[in-house]
Scaffold this active site. Sequence first.
Site, PDB file in Angstrom:
ATOM      1  N   LYS A   1      32.035  14.348 -52.951  1.00  0.00           N
ATOM      2  CA  LYS A   1      31.972  13.855 -53.875  1.00  0.00           C
ATOM      3  C   LYS A   1      31.992  14.736 -55.710  1.00  0.00           C
ATOM      4  O   LYS A   1      33.183  14.569 -56.203  1.00  0.00           O
ATOM      5  CB  LYS A   1      30.699  12.712 -54.544  1.00  0.00           C
ATOM      6  CG  LYS A   1      30.372  11.960 -53.507  1.00  0.00           C
ATOM      7  CD  LYS A   1      29.568  10.930 -53.383  1.00  0.00           C
ATOM      8  CE  LYS A   1      29.434  10.220 -52.587  1.00  0.00           C
ATOM      9  NZ  LYS A   1      28.174   9.320 -51.953  1.00  0.00           N
TER      10      LYS A   1
ATOM     11  N   GLN B   1      22.689   9.748 -52.810  1.00  0.00           N
ATOM     12  CA  GLN B   1      23.023   9.942 -52.051  1.00  0.00           C
ATOM     13  C   GLN B   1      21.421   9.416 -50.883  1.00  0.00           C
ATOM     14  O   GLN B   1      20.837   9.542 -50.821  1.00  0.00           O
ATOM     15  CB  GLN B   1      23.313  11.307 -51.608  1.00  0.00           C
ATOM     16  CG  GLN B   1      24.272  10.684 -50.195  1.00  0.00           C
ATOM     17  CD  GLN B   1      25.084  10.529 -50.152  1.00  0.00           C
ATOM     18  OE1 GLN B   1      25.865  10.665 -51.734  1.00  0.00           O
ATOM     19  NE2 GLN B   1      26.170   9.559 -48.755  1.00  0.00           N
TER      20      GLN B   1
ATOM     21  N   ASP C   1      27.539   3.489 -58.364  1.00  0.00           N
ATOM     22  CA  ASP C   1      27.430   2.968 -57.239  1.00  0.00           C
ATOM     23  C   ASP C   1      27.343   1.186 -56.797  1.00  0.00           C
ATOM     24  O   ASP C   1      27.232   0.868 -55.759  1.00  0.00           O
ATOM     25  CB  ASP C   1      26.531   3.088 -55.740  1.00  0.00           C
ATOM     26  CG  ASP C   1      26.696   4.118 -55.272  1.00  0.00           C
ATOM     27  OD1 ASP C   1      28.453   4.284 -54.721  1.00  0.00           O
ATOM     28  OD2 ASP C   1      26.090   5.022 -54.768  1.00  0.00           O
TER      29      ASP C   1
END
Length: 286
Positions: free
Chosen positions: A50, A94, A117
Amino acid sequence: MSATILDGKLVSSAKREEIKHTVSGMNEKPGLAVIIVGDDPASKIYVRNKRRGCEEVGFNSWVYEMPATTTQKELDDKIDELNEKNDVHGILVQLPLPAHLCESEVTERIVPEKDVDAFTSQNCGHILKGDAHLLPCTPAGIMEILKYYKIDVSGKECVVVGRSNIVGKPMAQLLLAADGTVTICHSRTKNLADVTKRADILVSAVGKAHFITRDMVKSGAVVIDVGMNRDENGKQTGDVDFDAVSEIASYITPVPGGVGPMTISMLLQNTLAAAMNIMNWRGSLQ
Ligand code: NDP
């Protein structure tokens, strides 16, 4: 017949070029903050990728590595701090988190406008209503692949196998928003093959190698394989029995190189969208 391969790497690099181009015309760089708690090796690789993605398109990025002993309060405080920071436009925690931390509390704590997200209830609600501007990364990446290859969803029988909040459910919503006729299957579905065989577009998000076999697929179907598994030889493989299914499908995503490469590109896309939205409020967009 042999299926056309849907090349996720190709679509992903086209998307990143597009993002890079947009960023080059902005006054302020979009910024993504990633929090990782603990030492899970797979999570570390995802976070590294990422960060590299951010560098590639010209974003600022920050990685906050927190120890596995981090308390809920410490993690909540870090999210609150990032929610307030002007140069952070996207926040990602995460997953998975160590067992003593509550994933849903963490997810909900991110302000919806920085929730790149698209996991907060507010953003899930927008996805359900069909008016979201931050889309769940993996399903959104699949929609980009379909768009790139000019595969029309409207009126098609779409079958999604898997109903997770991260993949299956939002995937079904995006296909519905594109006017597909959508069926969602799961572990309690009876006669699964009868359902999957109806699909013009079949998406498998189960997490079991060789799960979708040739006899479960209609001739000419578009087959999208979200699964990321290891087979008995330790080789990375999807859910679909690729060799046999690609003989009868019209289009198919490989694993690796299909859906996977799109996920981070769509995270970058969401960070860009979040940044533009926040900068617009502040009137700092060029
Ligand atoms: P989950 O384990 O959360 O969900 C799996 C789904 O499969 C569940 O809904 C489950 O049903 C269903 N399922 C399990 N067994 C069967 C069965 N025998 N018949 C029908 N349905 C079944 O997984 P995720 O959605 O998070 O991920 C799915 C796969 O996609 C994994 O391999 C994951 O690694 C991969 N993935 C890949 C990404 C990428 O970027 N390429 C991103 C995210 C995930 P039930 O709800 O009834 O239990």
